[in-house]
Write an enzyme that holds these catalytic residues in place. Sequence first.
Site, short mmCIF file in Angstrom:
data_model
loop_
_atom_site.label_atom_id
_atom_site.label_comp_id
_atom_site.label_asym_id
_atom_site.label_seq_id
_atom_site.Cartn_x
_atom_site.Cartn_y
_atom_site.Cartn_z
N ASP A 9 0.78 -1.25 0.00
CA ASP A 9 0.00 0.00 0.00
C ASP A 9 0.82 1.30 0.00
OD1 ASP A 9 -1.98 -1.91 0.24
OD2 ASP A 9 -2.81 -1.18 2.13
N ASP A 47 -4.57 -0.75 -1.79
CA ASP A 47 -5.86 -0.63 -1.13
C ASP A 47 -6.80 0.00 -2.16
OD1 ASP A 47 -6.91 -1.19 1.51
OD2 ASP A 47 -7.03 0.96 1.93
N HIS A 53 -17.43 2.72 0.86
CA HIS A 53 -16.99 1.46 1.49
C HIS A 53 -17.34 1.45 2.99
CE1 HIS A 53 -13.98 -1.57 2.94
NE2 HIS A 53 -14.39 -2.16 1.83
N LYS A 107 -7.00 -4.94 -2.99
CA LYS A 107 -7.74 -5.48 -1.86
C LYS A 107 -8.67 -4.43 -1.29
CE LYS A 107 -3.99 -4.28 1.26
NZ LYS A 107 -4.74 -3.31 2.06
N CYS A 152 -2.01 -2.68 7.74
CA CYS A 152 -1.93 -3.62 6.62
C CYS A 152 -0.64 -4.44 6.60
CB CYS A 152 -2.14 -2.88 5.30
SG CYS A 152 -3.86 -2.33 5.15
C1 VGL Z 1 -4.64 0.68 5.71
C2 VGL Z 1 -6.22 1.56 7.11
C3 VGL Z 1 -7.19 1.41 6.14
C4 VGL Z 1 -3.21 0.30 5.51
C5 VGL Z 1 -5.59 0.52 4.73
O1 VGL Z 1 -2.75 0.21 4.34
O2 VGL Z 1 -2.51 0.09 6.53
N1 VGL Z 1 -4.96 1.19 6.90
N2 VGL Z 1 -6.86 0.90 4.95
ZN ZN Z 2 -8.34 0.92 3.43
#
Ligand code: VGL
Ligand code: ZN
Length: 198
Positions: A9, A47, A53, A107, A152
């Site tokens: 991410d 992400d 969402h 994802k 994540c």
């Molecule tokens: C993430 C919060 C929401 C991450 C993704 O990549 O850590 N954190 N979505």
């Molecule tokens: Zn997210």
Amino acid sequence: MASALIVIDVQNDFCPGGALAVPEGDLIVPGINALMDDFDTVVLTQDWHPAGHSSFASSHAGKSPYELAEMPYGPQVLWPDHCVQGSGGADLHADLNVTRANVIIRKGTNPAIDSYSAFFENDQTTPTGLEGYLKSLGVTEVTMVGLATDFCVQFSALDAVRLGLEVTLREDLCRAIALDGSLQTAQIAMDEAGISRI
Ligand code: VGL
Ligand code: ZN
């Protein structure tokens, strides 16, 4: 014994100026690019949420970002709207070397289930396909880097161990959101799981 680099991410919304900015999130990009040279297989994750969402606080009347919501699969932190499919915030950081990526795993696409891990959604059962991808290549060791250490990256690393992979976390190439001690909790969980933090 094949190994893979998994880059979690590294997207504009998780970098300074983004919707869910991780402090210093952009500073890890040059080091990640350099590390790619050490791996035959490079996996990037993204992400990638539909608008509205269920992990967005804006989807829950009366809730603010960083509050908890009770979801069918358990408690879920609510986030500012981030990484909406096709938005600039969802783009990978412009300096990330995407040409070295063998595959990009997206994802968080199911409106009803968040997905921190690169392997399974937060219901801990719906797979992303990454396990099969790595196993079909004979990968037994993974090195993880990216954002955010305490969400994540942590969930991806713990799932990787559960799937029988040997996991190394390059902490210098990760940055954390750090909500209420979440980084310390994550470090303890990763140590207990046998993840090498270097
Ligand atoms: C993430 C919060 C929401 C991450 C993704 O990549 O850590 N954190 N979505
Ligand atoms: Zn997210």
